[in-house]
Design an enzyme around this catalytic site. Structure first.
Site, PDB file in Angstrom:
ATOM      1  N   ARG A  27      19.652  12.897 -33.370  1.00 53.58           N
ATOM      2  CA  ARG A  27      20.217  12.730 -34.698  1.00 53.58           C
ATOM      3  C   ARG A  27      19.301  11.809 -35.514  1.00 53.58           C
ATOM      4  O   ARG A  27      18.566  10.995 -34.936  1.00 53.58           O
ATOM      5  CB  ARG A  27      21.614  12.130 -34.619  1.00 53.58           C
ATOM      6  CG  ARG A  27      22.597  12.940 -33.772  1.00 53.58           C
ATOM      7  CD  ARG A  27      23.927  12.209 -33.640  1.00 53.58           C
ATOM      8  NE  ARG A  27      24.899  12.970 -32.865  1.00 53.58           N
ATOM      9  CZ  ARG A  27      25.084  12.852 -31.551  1.00 53.58           C
ATOM     10  NH1 ARG A  27      24.347  11.981 -30.869  1.00 53.58           N
ATOM     11  NH2 ARG A  27      25.988  13.573 -30.922  1.00 53.58           N
TER      12      ARG A  27
ATOM     13  N   LYS B  60      25.995   8.030 -30.353  1.00 57.79           N
ATOM     14  CA  LYS B  60      27.287   7.590 -30.873  1.00 57.79           C
ATOM     15  C   LYS B  60      27.991   6.701 -29.862  1.00 57.79           C
ATOM     16  O   LYS B  60      27.920   6.937 -28.663  1.00 57.79           O
ATOM     17  CB  LYS B  60      28.160   8.805 -31.197  1.00 57.79           C
ATOM     18  CG  LYS B  60      27.630   9.652 -32.358  1.00 57.79           C
ATOM     19  CD  LYS B  60      28.564  10.802 -32.674  1.00 57.79           C
ATOM     20  CE  LYS B  60      28.082  11.585 -33.880  1.00 57.79           C
ATOM     21  NZ  LYS B  60      28.990  12.714 -34.232  1.00 57.79           N
TER      22      LYS B  60
ATOM     23  N   HIS C 160      18.883  17.274 -39.324  1.00 59.01           N
ATOM     24  CA  HIS C 160      19.862  17.895 -38.426  1.00 59.01           C
ATOM     25  C   HIS C 160      19.507  19.339 -38.111  1.00 59.01           C
ATOM     26  O   HIS C 160      19.846  19.854 -37.044  1.00 59.01           O
ATOM     27  CB  HIS C 160      21.259  17.823 -39.044  1.00 59.01           C
ATOM     28  CG  HIS C 160      22.346  17.675 -38.030  1.00 59.01           C
ATOM     29  ND1 HIS C 160      22.488  16.540 -37.244  1.00 59.01           N
ATOM     30  CD2 HIS C 160      23.341  18.509 -37.640  1.00 59.01           C
ATOM     31  CE1 HIS C 160      23.521  16.688 -36.444  1.00 59.01           C
ATOM     32  NE2 HIS C 160      24.054  17.869 -36.651  1.00 59.01           N
TER      33      HIS C 160
ATOM     34  N   ARG D 134      17.455  19.346 -35.152  1.00 59.99           N
ATOM     35  CA  ARG D 134      18.302  19.185 -33.959  1.00 59.99           C
ATOM     36  C   ARG D 134      18.903  20.526 -33.545  1.00 59.99           C
ATOM     37  O   ARG D 134      18.841  20.915 -32.373  1.00 59.99           O
ATOM     38  CB  ARG D 134      19.404  18.176 -34.273  1.00 59.99           C
ATOM     39  CG  ARG D 134      20.445  17.963 -33.176  1.00 59.99           C
ATOM     40  CD  ARG D 134      21.371  16.824 -33.602  1.00 59.99           C
ATOM     41  NE  ARG D 134      22.578  16.713 -32.811  1.00 59.99           N
ATOM     42  CZ  ARG D 134      22.668  16.060 -31.657  1.00 59.99           C
ATOM     43  NH1 ARG D 134      21.588  15.500 -31.140  1.00 59.99           N
ATOM     44  NH2 ARG D 134      23.822  15.975 -31.015  1.00 59.99           N
TER      45      ARG D 134
ATOM     46  N   HIS E   3      26.056  15.325 -26.455  1.00 65.92           N
ATOM     47  CA  HIS E   3      27.387  15.823 -26.793  1.00 65.92           C
ATOM     48  C   HIS E   3      28.399  15.299 -25.784  1.00 65.92           C
ATOM     49  O   HIS E   3      28.182  15.369 -24.577  1.00 65.92           O
ATOM     50  CB  HIS E   3      27.416  17.357 -26.763  1.00 65.92           C
ATOM     51  CG  HIS E   3      26.747  17.985 -27.934  1.00 65.92           C
ATOM     52  ND1 HIS E   3      26.282  19.281 -27.924  1.00 65.92           N
ATOM     53  CD2 HIS E   3      26.468  17.503 -29.175  1.00 65.92           C
ATOM     54  CE1 HIS E   3      25.744  19.565 -29.104  1.00 65.92           C
ATOM     55  NE2 HIS E   3      25.838  18.507 -29.869  1.00 65.92           N
TER      56      HIS E   3
ATOM     57  N   TYR F 202      25.723  27.054 -29.185  1.00 66.01           N
ATOM     58  CA  TYR F 202      24.341  27.520 -29.093  1.00 66.01           C
ATOM     59  C   TYR F 202      24.191  28.741 -28.199  1.00 66.01           C
ATOM     60  O   TYR F 202      23.100  29.294 -28.084  1.00 66.01           O
ATOM     61  CB  TYR F 202      23.442  26.383 -28.596  1.00 66.01           C
ATOM     62  CG  TYR F 202      23.415  25.224 -29.547  1.00 66.01           C
ATOM     63  CD1 TYR F 202      22.790  25.322 -30.785  1.00 66.01           C
ATOM     64  CD2 TYR F 202      24.052  24.031 -29.239  1.00 66.01           C
ATOM     65  CE1 TYR F 202      22.784  24.260 -31.672  1.00 66.01           C
ATOM     66  CE2 TYR F 202      24.057  22.969 -30.125  1.00 66.01           C
ATOM     67  CZ  TYR F 202      23.419  23.096 -31.336  1.00 66.01           C
ATOM     68  OH  TYR F 202      23.423  22.053 -32.219  1.00 66.01           O
TER      69      TYR F 202
END
Length: 307
Positions: free
Chosen positions: A154, A178, A250, A253, A276, A285
């Site tokens: 990110r 995150k 992004h 990414r 994730h 994906y």
């Protein structure tokens, strides 16, 4: 906008004490990143404003707020996230014994779009990465683009990457995602070579006695900002003849993940690489391009004419 006020959350009044307690609670319990916690705060401010301006409350207030967000033309993902924030807030109030009623209980969550992530072709990515020149800035920009594509990180993760996170011996980097969760991401030869060219030049632009420690610096020796990275990506995309509206960090990414899956990577590996929390996020994906699907069928199906 509804109620005659702009959707400028920075101009709105502060939140009530219970909402502030809620934000402090989820920040501590869930280990939310600063940007995520700020999004929760902004969602609650907007919600509070709708209740005050419309004079509604309860389930009607929640529905009015969702309708207002849609009228403002906000993306479905934003509306869905806002509802998730409001629902978490009201559940918090119930659990804390501050109310007996959860007005979100009878409302179905807004649907999120299930469309494919925007992804560049491999050739598009290569064309963008080839654009920077051999100046100090160009060498830095190429290394940064290679890093984005190699790691699928990110933009905030790129900004926060420090020099000590990089290990050229093991050809890997520690990425902090995150909730301050860290993951080890391998770096390919193209990224390693590009970073190897940048590091000697980095010593020339760093600020003596005030080195931020960032892997990528501005030409004045400061840590690159998110806005600067966005501009760099769009600049080289435009120079490569790619529509600026299609481009963002992004998108790099998404492209990295899509190309890995199309190249045969398993979803667990891609999940770990992207950071994730849930495999379901990575599963988007698996919706590969028609061209790739056709190629796979021709080369793997037992009744294909290509076998």
């Amino acid at each position: 906008p509804p109620h005659g006020r702009p959707y400028d959350l920075g101009l709105m009044d502060d939140l009530p004490p219970f909402a502030i307690d809620f934000l402090g609670s989820i920040r501590a319990e869930r280990g939310l990143a600063k940007n995520t916690a700020e999004a929760y705060r902004r969602d609650l401010i907007a919600y509070q404003h709708t209740l005050e301006a419309s004079g509604t409350e309860g389930e009607e207030g929640v529905r009015n707020h969702l309708a207002e967000l849609r009228e403002l033309g906000l993306a479905p993902t934003t509306v869905a996230r806002s509802f998730a924030t409001i629902r978490s807030y009201h559940r918090f109030l119930v659990l804390e014994g501050l109310t007996d009623d959860d007005p979100t209980a009878g409302i179905d969550p807004p649907s999120r779009p299930t469309g494919l992530p925007k992804a560049l072709t491999v050739n598009d990515v290569e064309q963008i990465i080839e654009q920077p020149d051999d100046s100090t800035k160009g060498v830095r920009d190429r290394a940064m683009l290679e890093f984005l594509y190699a790691t699928g990180c990110r933009v905030t993760e790129l900004v926060d990457t420090d020099l000590h996170d990089l290990d050229l011996v093991t050809r890997s980097v520690v990425v902090t995602g995150k909730g301050s969760k860290q993951r080890l991401v391998p770096l390919g030869s193209f990224a390693i070579d590009a970073i190897g060219r940048w590091l000697p030049l980095r010593t020339q632009v760093r600020r003596d006695g005030a080195d931020s420690g960032a892997l990528f610096l501005t030409m004045r020796g400061n840590r690159l900002s998110r806005q600067s990275i966005w501009r760099i990506v769009k600049q080289y995309g435009a120079e490569a003849g790619i529509d600026r509206e299609r481009l963002s960090p992004h998108v790099f990414r998404h492209s990295a993940a899509t190309h890995m899956v199309e190249g045969g990577a398993d979803l667990r590996t891609v999940q770990e690489m992207l950071g994730h929390a849930s495999l379901s996020t990575t599963q988007v994906y698996t919706k590969v391009s028609p061209e790739h699907l056709y190629e796979v069928v021709l080369t793997s199906h037992p009744r294909s004419t290509a076998r």
